[in-house]
Design an enzyme around this catalytic site. Structure first.
Site, PDB file in Angstrom:
ATOM      1  N   CYS A  22       2.242   0.863   2.516  1.00 48.70           N
ATOM      2  CA  CYS A  22       3.424   0.518   1.799  1.00 48.70           C
ATOM      3  C   CYS A  22       2.886   0.079   0.243  1.00 48.70           C
ATOM      4  CB  CYS A  22       4.246  -0.881   2.384  1.00 48.70           C
ATOM      5  SG  CYS A  22       5.350  -1.656   1.534  1.00 48.70           S
ATOM      6  N   CYS A  25       3.812  -3.586  -0.525  1.00 46.50           N
ATOM      7  CA  CYS A  25       2.865  -4.642   0.357  1.00 46.50           C
ATOM      8  C   CYS A  25       1.538  -4.488  -0.472  1.00 46.50           C
ATOM      9  CB  CYS A  25       2.581  -3.881   1.625  1.00 46.50           C
ATOM     10  SG  CYS A  25       4.112  -3.958   2.694  1.00 46.50           S
TER      11      CYS A  25
END
Length: 97
Positions: A22, A25
């Protein structure tokens, strides 16, 4: 430790659900590291990779990442999905301490 035990392991607990793939993230990694350092021993901070912790992700109702959850006495008090400024995350956690 079971997720239900983890969230009750201290009066206030911060949990992050993330995924290694991600991009949001990945951008949060240095911010999360800084918040972890600032919280030190005051508030436990648990991180769960959704791909490796499917049961925990399901139990917490995770639908997207990153998701940050603050638990107080085992009860969810606050949830944020997406990127967040480190100061904002830290102030949210400290509001429940």
């Amino acid at each position: 430790m079971e997720y239900s035990e983890t969230i009750k392991s201290a009066p206030v607990v911060l949990v992050e659900f993330y995924a290694s793939w991600c991009p949001h993230c990945q951008r949060m990694e240095p911010i999360v590291a800084q918040v972890r350092t600032q919280l030190k021993d005051r508030v436990p901070f648990y991180q769960y990779d959704i791909d490796k912790n499917e049961a925990e992700s399901s139990e917490a109702g995770i639908q997207s990442v990153p998701t940050f959850i603050i638990y107080r006495n085992g009860v969810e008090e606050w949830r944020h999905t997406g990127e967040i400024d480190g100061k904002d995350l830290l102030s949210k956690v400290e509001a429940y301490v």
